[in-house]
Structures are given as structure tokens and as C-alpha cells.
Scaffold this motif. Structure first.
Motif, PDB file in Angstrom:
ATOM      1  N   LEU A  72      -2.850  -0.100 -17.190  1.00  0.00           N
ATOM      2  CA  LEU A  72      -3.347   1.246 -17.441  1.00  0.00           C
ATOM      3  C   LEU A  72      -3.407   1.374 -18.801  1.00  0.00           C
ATOM      4  O   LEU A  72      -2.605   1.068 -19.636  1.00  0.00           O
ATOM      5  CB  LEU A  72      -2.663   2.391 -16.860  1.00  0.00           C
ATOM      6  N   SER A  73      -4.595   2.256 -19.318  1.00  0.00           N
ATOM      7  CA  SER A  73      -4.671   2.554 -20.874  1.00  0.00           C
ATOM      8  C   SER A  73      -3.933   3.886 -21.038  1.00  0.00           C
ATOM      9  O   SER A  73      -4.707   5.015 -20.544  1.00  0.00           O
ATOM     10  CB  SER A  73      -6.022   2.839 -21.249  1.00  0.00           C
ATOM     11  N   PHE A  74      -2.749   3.678 -21.245  1.00  0.00           N
ATOM     12  CA  PHE A  74      -1.893   5.146 -21.523  1.00  0.00           C
ATOM     13  C   PHE A  74      -2.395   5.692 -22.746  1.00  0.00           C
ATOM     14  O   PHE A  74      -1.733   5.374 -23.932  1.00  0.00           O
ATOM     15  CB  PHE A  74      -0.347   4.664 -21.727  1.00  0.00           C
ATOM     16  N   ARG A  75      -2.850   6.705 -22.701  1.00  0.00           N
ATOM     17  CA  ARG A  75      -3.455   7.749 -23.908  1.00  0.00           C
ATOM     18  C   ARG A  75      -2.441   8.836 -23.901  1.00  0.00           C
ATOM     19  O   ARG A  75      -2.052   9.361 -22.826  1.00  0.00           O
ATOM     20  CB  ARG A  75      -5.044   8.076 -23.476  1.00  0.00           C
ATOM     21  N   GLY A  76      -1.721   9.240 -25.144  1.00  0.00           N
ATOM     22  CA  GLY A  76      -0.814  10.307 -25.133  1.00  0.00           C
ATOM     23  C   GLY A  76      -1.370  11.467 -25.004  1.00  0.00           C
ATOM     24  O   GLY A  76      -2.771  11.437 -25.323  1.00  0.00           O
ATOM     25  N   GLY A  77      -0.521  12.413 -24.696  1.00  0.00           N
ATOM     26  CA  GLY A  77      -1.396  13.871 -24.694  1.00  0.00           C
ATOM     27  C   GLY A  77      -1.269  14.691 -23.346  1.00  0.00           C
ATOM     28  O   GLY A  77      -1.168  14.100 -22.358  1.00  0.00           O
ATOM     29  N   GLU A  78      -1.021  15.985 -23.402  1.00  0.00           N
ATOM     30  CA  GLU A  78      -0.948  16.813 -22.136  1.00  0.00           C
ATOM     31  C   GLU A  78      -2.367  16.704 -21.285  1.00  0.00           C
ATOM     32  O   GLU A  78      -2.091  16.493 -20.233  1.00  0.00           O
ATOM     33  CB  GLU A  78      -0.819  18.211 -22.429  1.00  0.00           C
ATOM     34  N   SER A  79      -3.366  16.731 -22.167  1.00  0.00           N
ATOM     35  CA  SER A  79      -4.693  16.412 -21.309  1.00  0.00           C
ATOM     36  C   SER A  79      -4.648  15.178 -20.437  1.00  0.00           C
ATOM     37  O   SER A  79      -5.255  15.189 -19.160  1.00  0.00           O
ATOM     38  CB  SER A  79      -5.795  16.609 -22.283  1.00  0.00           C
ATOM     39  N   ALA A  80      -4.407  14.139 -21.062  1.00  0.00           N
ATOM     40  CA  ALA A  80      -4.237  12.821 -20.377  1.00  0.00           C
ATOM     41  C   ALA A  80      -3.305  12.796 -19.310  1.00  0.00           C
ATOM     42  O   ALA A  80      -3.371  12.224 -18.325  1.00  0.00           O
ATOM     43  CB  ALA A  80      -3.885  11.521 -21.325  1.00  0.00           C
ATOM     44  N   ALA A  81      -2.099  13.560 -19.654  1.00  0.00           N
ATOM     45  CA  ALA A  81      -0.893  13.479 -18.565  1.00  0.00           C
ATOM     46  C   ALA A  81      -1.772  14.455 -17.221  1.00  0.00           C
ATOM     47  O   ALA A  81      -1.074  13.776 -16.043  1.00  0.00           O
ATOM     48  CB  ALA A  81       0.181  14.339 -19.071  1.00  0.00           C
ATOM     49  N   LEU A  82      -2.179  15.332 -17.462  1.00  0.00           N
ATOM     50  CA  LEU A  82      -2.687  16.246 -16.291  1.00  0.00           C
ATOM     51  C   LEU A  82      -3.759  15.409 -15.586  1.00  0.00           C
ATOM     52  O   LEU A  82      -4.019  15.659 -14.350  1.00  0.00           O
ATOM     53  CB  LEU A  82      -3.201  17.427 -16.963  1.00  0.00           C
ATOM     54  N   ALA A  83      -4.656  14.676 -16.332  1.00  0.00           N
ATOM     55  CA  ALA A  83      -5.763  13.999 -15.763  1.00  0.00           C
ATOM     56  C   ALA A  83      -5.187  12.829 -15.010  1.00  0.00           C
ATOM     57  O   ALA A  83      -5.722  12.596 -13.873  1.00  0.00           O
ATOM     58  CB  ALA A  83      -6.630  13.314 -16.825  1.00  0.00           C
ATOM     59  N   ARG A  84      -4.105  12.207 -15.328  1.00  0.00           N
ATOM     60  CA  ARG A  84      -3.408  11.278 -14.369  1.00  0.00           C
ATOM     61  C   ARG A  84      -2.686  11.720 -13.188  1.00  0.00           C
ATOM     62  O   ARG A  84      -3.019  11.219 -12.110  1.00  0.00           O
ATOM     63  CB  ARG A  84      -2.338  10.369 -15.299  1.00  0.00           C
ATOM     64  N   VAL A  85      -2.040  12.769 -13.347  1.00  0.00           N
ATOM     65  CA  VAL A  85      -1.789  13.581 -11.911  1.00  0.00           C
ATOM     66  C   VAL A  85      -2.653  13.686 -11.079  1.00  0.00           C
ATOM     67  O   VAL A  85      -2.755  13.410  -9.803  1.00  0.00           O
ATOM     68  CB  VAL A  85      -0.968  14.848 -12.411  1.00  0.00           C
ATOM     69  N   ARG A  86      -3.885  14.326 -11.812  1.00  0.00           N
ATOM     70  CA  ARG A  86      -4.982  14.632 -10.702  1.00  0.00           C
ATOM     71  C   ARG A  86      -5.632  13.375 -10.298  1.00  0.00           C
ATOM     72  O   ARG A  86      -5.924  13.212  -9.026  1.00  0.00           O
ATOM     73  CB  ARG A  86      -6.013  15.359 -11.625  1.00  0.00           C
ATOM     74  N   SER A  87      -5.790  12.312 -11.163  1.00  0.00           N
ATOM     75  CA  SER A  87      -6.409  11.083 -10.590  1.00  0.00           C
ATOM     76  C   SER A  87      -5.618  10.367  -9.446  1.00  0.00           C
ATOM     77  O   SER A  87      -6.055   9.836  -8.480  1.00  0.00           O
ATOM     78  CB  SER A  87      -6.821   9.984 -11.512  1.00  0.00           C
ATOM     79  N   TYR A  88      -4.002  10.122  -9.822  1.00  0.00           N
ATOM     80  CA  TYR A  88      -3.295   9.456  -8.982  1.00  0.00           C
ATOM     81  C   TYR A  88      -3.022  10.184  -7.637  1.00  0.00           C
ATOM     82  O   TYR A  88      -3.173   9.622  -6.213  1.00  0.00           O
ATOM     83  CB  TYR A  88      -2.073   9.300  -9.528  1.00  0.00           C
ATOM     84  N   LEU A  89      -3.007  11.472  -7.536  1.00  0.00           N
ATOM     85  CA  LEU A  89      -2.683  12.476  -6.368  1.00  0.00           C
ATOM     86  C   LEU A  89      -4.011  12.486  -5.638  1.00  0.00           C
ATOM     87  O   LEU A  89      -4.029  12.500  -4.293  1.00  0.00           O
ATOM     88  CB  LEU A  89      -1.844  13.717  -6.669  1.00  0.00           C
ATOM     89  N   TRP A  90      -4.849  13.191  -6.322  1.00  0.00           N
ATOM     90  CA  TRP A  90      -6.026  13.812  -5.758  1.00  0.00           C
ATOM     91  C   TRP A  90      -7.071  13.060  -5.471  1.00  0.00           C
ATOM     92  O   TRP A  90      -7.872  12.815  -4.564  1.00  0.00           O
ATOM     93  CB  TRP A  90      -6.346  15.097  -6.401  1.00  0.00           C
ATOM     94  N   ASP A  91      -7.525  12.484  -6.651  1.00  0.00           N
ATOM     95  CA  ASP A  91      -9.002  11.747  -6.743  1.00  0.00           C
ATOM     96  C   ASP A  91      -8.852  10.431  -5.858  1.00  0.00           C
ATOM     97  O   ASP A  91      -9.769  10.137  -5.120  1.00  0.00           O
ATOM     98  CB  ASP A  91      -9.348  11.411  -8.170  1.00  0.00           C
ATOM     99  N   ASP A  92      -7.611   9.651  -6.272  1.00  0.00           N
ATOM    100  CA  ASP A  92      -7.539   8.444  -5.538  1.00  0.00           C
ATOM    101  C   ASP A  92      -6.605   8.356  -4.388  1.00  0.00           C
ATOM    102  O   ASP A  92      -6.438   7.483  -3.571  1.00  0.00           O
ATOM    103  CB  ASP A  92      -6.793   7.283  -6.584  1.00  0.00           C
ATOM    104  N   ASP A  93      -5.950   9.496  -4.303  1.00  0.00           N
ATOM    105  CA  ASP A  93      -5.110   9.693  -3.058  1.00  0.00           C
ATOM    106  C   ASP A  93      -3.927   8.520  -2.792  1.00  0.00           C
ATOM    107  O   ASP A  93      -3.910   7.939  -1.697  1.00  0.00           O
ATOM    108  CB  ASP A  93      -6.192   9.803  -1.517  1.00  0.00           C
ATOM    109  N   ARG A  94      -3.381   8.309  -3.728  1.00  0.00           N
ATOM    110  CA  ARG A  94      -2.514   7.124  -3.726  1.00  0.00           C
ATOM    111  C   ARG A  94      -1.116   7.638  -3.524  1.00  0.00           C
ATOM    112  O   ARG A  94      -0.271   6.913  -2.990  1.00  0.00           O
ATOM    113  CB  ARG A  94      -2.542   6.803  -5.367  1.00  0.00           C
ATOM    114  N   LEU A  95      -0.668   9.012  -3.464  1.00  0.00           N
ATOM    115  CA  LEU A  95       0.629   9.056  -3.358  1.00  0.00           C
ATOM    116  C   LEU A  95       1.087   8.946  -1.776  1.00  0.00           C
ATOM    117  O   LEU A  95       2.358   8.520  -1.420  1.00  0.00           O
ATOM    118  CB  LEU A  95       0.942  10.911  -3.195  1.00  0.00           C
ATOM    119  N   ARG A  96       0.105   9.112  -1.018  1.00  0.00           N
ATOM    120  CA  ARG A  96       0.306   8.906   0.664  1.00  0.00           C
ATOM    121  C   ARG A  96       1.210   7.421   0.886  1.00  0.00           C
ATOM    122  O   ARG A  96       1.529   7.016   1.873  1.00  0.00           O
ATOM    123  CB  ARG A  96      -0.816   9.074   1.407  1.00  0.00           C
ATOM    124  N   GLU A  97       0.700   6.603  -0.039  1.00  0.00           N
ATOM    125  CA  GLU A  97       1.156   5.277   0.227  1.00  0.00           C
ATOM    126  C   GLU A  97       2.319   4.551  -1.031  1.00  0.00           C
ATOM    127  O   GLU A  97       2.450   3.374  -1.001  1.00  0.00           O
ATOM    128  CB  GLU A  97       0.102   4.176   0.246  1.00  0.00           C
TER     129      GLU A  97
END
Length: 512
Positions: A240-265
Motif C-alpha cells: 500500500l502507498s501509505f500517505r500521511g495525514g488525516e485525509s488519507a487516514a479517513l479515506a483508508r477507513v472508508r475504502s477498507y470497511l465500506w468500499d471494498d467491504d473487507r472487514l467481514r473477512e
């Protein structure tokens, strides 16, 4: 009219930031970040040890600079700004407080000895000048005041701690982003809102200027390190390209949990090695304070309400509790947590000081492919999976018997997601001097076969072994001379011979 100064540290966010929220109740607010030179450059370990290490390496330097730029942009969107200064906080903050006639300074507190020492000096200097100091606890899932017992009395093993907080504690709701009062009148935010910060500390009119957000080139002395920071993962092999900052952090939460639906697994995939989706990978943002663990907890709860509630959703919070455990352990044990005997005060281990062996381990040239692949991923990208960290640490501390603190210090340099409590806590745990009385040595070869059965991970990071079938990619020393010639991989030439006898030294059965 009241004026507050908020000192940003490893809490580079606007959401769920109690120090910011409380400071925002003033009539005027000065947000400040201090680049402490003691956090950069080469240092002796612990101030007295015989080995030296780079305090903050290029991957974390890059991430931090990006996080500061993001924080400044967010503040400017709210008609505020981030004043940046280089120097010792105990000297810089009182001067700034005097310049804007601040009534109080707010800050977050951390349990590790170095951070506590800086806080104490800042506190003393400010109070000597009549400036009130307010400190807040805001980097853990559970607030220290909400624990079932005092932090000095929490158990030294994880399971009793976990059960007690699950049963008798609750997680506070995350705080929202506050409305910000104006900057003090003597602050000049300049005309550099494009990000081109050509501003000095003060102008002829005595106004406080924002100052420059640091770049890797200003924080790193070595040209090679600067190149790494400016061009992270040049071959694109990282997860993963880890970009620093609150904006990138919230985007990662959104993509991992909601967009990609990864949390279930998550529970089924968390021991993966390749790809961005096998785990949440939120740790860089959590540890630099760009992301609040309470925000993550709330998002998990929302996911459970709207998508699914299962073992995986529980397990992500389980891991956040592990993170909390080490924070409170450091608060409890202080400096003993970082000592070679550890909190168990073990003096029965004959730790070795072998520079040549350590350097081979640190370069990823041990001759044990699963170890080497993980170390090379760390060196190139600043990240390594949890499974990899455990095996690499075990090989260093248990197979080579190198001083575990030296390995932990190397991780401190290299990791983009370094946190003192989690890093040294996990190393001490693996080395047998920390929060577990059991033997935590790993069967590295067994782990390699279990978690990388096709040797896809090993050959991804050790392309010189790509011609080999999986069984030989994990154990190339088993090839005869004829097989080495057949596959075009010669031990000692194309790939190192093992620095230990794998059959004698890697046979352990106790695994976490």
C-alpha cells in the motif's frame, strides 16, 4: 479575551482531538507543531548503549511531513493555520506563548519515558511563566480514567486485561471537529496558502509567521535516506502507498470497511503477506495520530449495524485492545519496559553483541528466505505484516540471540507505523522478557510453509529465488549442486548460505 495555544504532537488530526477541542473554547487559538531535533539523526540506544541507530528513518519522516502538510491545509480551510518551529519544545513553546500572550497551552500526553520527559520540561517552563498547562489522554481506545482498575494495577498478561475491559469498561464516543476561533492578532498567516511557505519566524512588525512545514530533505542528513523518503517504494512492490495525514487516514477507513467491504473477512485474512486487503493497515495513521482508535471503533459498530457482525468485526477491535494493553503497560512499568531484562527482570539469557550477524539480519541476508523477504520488504517500504514481524523478531532474538533491543531499535528506524509501546512491547514479548512467561520462539520454516505455501511472498521480495519450486524457495540449502545448476541458483553466489543450521536452530513449536 482569552488566548490558547494547542501543541500538536503525535495527534495530527482535527477529529476526536480533545486538546484541540478544549483550546478552541478560547477567544483566540494558536495551533503549533515543534520539530524537535532530538527525534532525528543518529542516536546511541538509551543514551548509554554501545550501538547507535537512526532515530526516525526516511519512511516515517516522509509520512510525518505529509501529515503535517495535510493538517496545515485542514486548518487553513477553517481560517486558522499551523505554526511550525524547529527547536526544543521546552524552549519554543514558552516563547510562542509569550509572543501571543497565551493564557493556557493544551496538549496530549503519552506514557513512554522520552515523551514524558519532554512534557515535564515544557510544563515546568510554562508554569514558571504563569501559563496554565492542560494535558489530555487521547491516543487509546479506552481512556485511562475509564479502566476497571488504576493503570498501575492492570495485569501483566493480555487476556485478563482484555476480559476486564470488555466486561467493565466502555469506549467513549469520538469527539467531532470543533469550530476554531481566529488566530491571535499578532499572527500573520501570509499569502502562502498555496503551500509555498516562504515565511520567516517574524516580520519587521513583530508578527508571528507560520513557518515552513519540514520536508524529508530538511530532516534527513543522508542523501540515500532523502531519496528513499522522496521516492518511496520505487519498484511498486509494497502492499500500500501509505500517505500521511488525516485525509488519507479517513479515506483508508472508508475504502477498507465500506468500499471494498473487507472487514467481514478480517480474521481469516489478517495473517496474509501480499496485497492491500489482507489487513486494515491502519497502524501508520493510528500511531502518528492522524486517526483516532475511537473513530475506528465507531465505524466498526456502524459496520456491524449496517453490514454484518461476526468474528472478524470483533477481531479488529481485539487488536485495538492489544494496542491499548501495551500503552498501559508502559504507563505502569515506565523505563523498565525498555530495559534488556524487561519487566520480568530476566538475567538468565546470554544476549550476544555480534555486529556482523546483526548486519546480515538487517540487510535481509540471513540465508533463511522467509526472514530475508520480510526484512527486505521493511527496508524498501517501511511496512511488514504482523506475521512477518513476529518471525523476523523471533529469528533475531531467539535463533541469533542478539540483544532484542537492537532489533527493536532497527524497527524504530525503519517502520512507517512505529510506536514505542507496541514495538518494544512486541519485541520483549517475543524475546521472553515481556508480557508472557511462555516460550515465544517461532518455527520460522513451519510458519513459511503455512503462510506462504506457494512461496509467492518469498519470490516477490527475493526474485533471485523465483526459478525455484516452492519447497526449495523456502529451503534452498536442500538443493544438491546439480539442482542448483539446473535451476540457475547457486548458494553463496546468487543467494546467501544460511547463517545458522536450519535443522538444528529453527525447530520450535510454540507459536502465538
Amino acid at each position: 479575551m482569552t488566548t490558547a495555544l494547542v501543541w500538536f504532537r503525535r495527534d495530527l488530526r482535527l477529529h476526536d482531538n480533545e486538546a484541540l477541542r478544549e483550546a478552541a473554547a478560547a477567544d483566540r487559538l494558536l495551533p503549533v507543531y515543534v520539530v524537535d531535533p532530538r527525534e532525528y539523526g543518529t542516536r546511541p540506544y538509551g543514551g548509554t548503549a554501545s550501538f547507535r541507530f537512526e532515530k526516525t528513518g526516511p519512511h516515517r519522516v516522509r509520512f510525518r511531513c505529509e501529515a503535517l502538510s495535510d493538517l496545515r491545509a485542514s486548518l487553513r480551510e477553517r481560517d486558522s493555520d499551523l505554526v511550525v518551529r524547529e527547536g526544543r519544545p521546552e524552549e519554543v513553546l514558552p516563547d510562542l506563548a509569550r509572543a501571543v500572550d497565551a493564557d493556557e497551552v493544551t496538549m496530549h500526553t503519552w506514557p513512554a519515558p522520552e515523551e514524558r520527559a519532554v512534557e515535564a520540561r515544557v510544563n515546568a517552563r510554562l508554569r514558571d511563566r504563569g501559563v496554565a498547562v492542560r494535558r489530555f489522554w487521547g491516543h487509546t481506545l479506552y481512556h485511562v480514567n475509564d479502566l476497571p482498575t488504576a493503570y498501575t494495577e492492570i495485569p501483566d498478561t493480555y487476556t485478563p486485561f482484555r476480559k476486564s475491559v470488555e466486561r467493565d469498561a466502555s469506549v467513549r464516543d469520538p469527539l467531532g471537529t470543533p469550530s476554531l476561533p481566529p488566530l491571535p492578532g499578532v499572527v500573520r498567516d501570509g499569502s502562502d496558502r498555496s503551500g509555498d511557505d516562504r515565511s520567516d519566524r517574524s516580520g519587521d512588525d513583530g508578527a508571528v509567521r507560520p513557518g515552513d512545514v519540514p520536508t524529508p530533505a530538511t530532516l534527513l542528513a543522508d542523501d540515500g535516506a532523502i531519496d528513499v523518503a522522496q521516492s518511496p517504494d520505487p519498484h511498486g512492490r509494497g502492499v500500500l502507498s501509505f500517505r500521511g495525514g488525516e485525509s488519507a487516514a479517513l479515506a483508508r477507513v472508508r475504502s477498507y470497511l465500506w468500499d471494498d467491504d473487507r472487514l467481514r473477512e478480517y480474521k481469516e485474512t489478517r495473517n496474509g503477506l501480499l496485497g492491500e486487503g489482507y489487513s486494515s493497515k491502519l497502524s501508520p495513521w493510528l500511531n502518528e495520530g492522524c486517526l483516532s482508535p475511537r473513530y475506528v471503533h465507531r465505524e466498526v459498530q456502524r459496520y456491524e449495524d449496517e453490514r454484518v457482525k461476526n468474528e472478524s468485526t470483533y477481531w479488529l477491535v481485539f487488536e485495538l485492545r492489544w494496542r491499548d494493553f501495551f500503552q498501559f503497560q508502559v504507563a505502569k512499568h515506565r523505563g523498565q519496559f525498555f530495559s534488556r531484562p524487561g519487566i520480568r527482570e530476566r538475567d538468565d539469557i546470554d544476549w550476544r553483541d555480534d555486529d556482523r550477524a546483526f548486519e546480515r539480519w538487517a540487510r535481509g541476508e540471513t540465508g533463511i528466505p522467509f526472514v530475508d523477504a520480510n526484512v527486505r520488504e521493511l527496508n524498501e517500504t517501511g511496512f511488514m505484516s504482523n506475521r512477518g514481524r513476529q518471525n523476523v523478531a523471533s529469528f533475531c532474538a531467539n535463533d541469533l540471540r542478539l540483544d532484542w533491543r537492537r532489533g527493536a531499535a532497527y524497527f524504530e528506524t525503519k517502520l512507517v507505523d512505529y510506536d514505542p509501546c507496541s514495538n518494544y512491547g512486541n519485541w520483549a514479548y517475543i524475546a521472553g522478557v515481556g508480557n508472557d512467561s511462555r516460550d515465544r520462539s517461532f518455527d520460522v520454516l513451519g510458519q513459511a510453509r503455512k503462510y506462504d505455501p506457494d512461496a509467492a511472498y518469498v519470490t516477490h521480495w527475493l526474485p533471485e529465488l523465483d526459478p525455484l519450486p516452492p519447497e526449495y524457495a523456502h529451503e534452498p540449502w536442500r538443493m544438491s549442486d546439480a539442482e542448483q545448476a539446473e535451476h540457475g541458483v547457486e548458494l553463496g553466489v546468487d543467494y546467501p548460505e544460511p547463517m545458522v543450521d536450519p535443522d538444528l536452530d529453527l525447530d520450535y513449536s510454540e507459536n502465538r
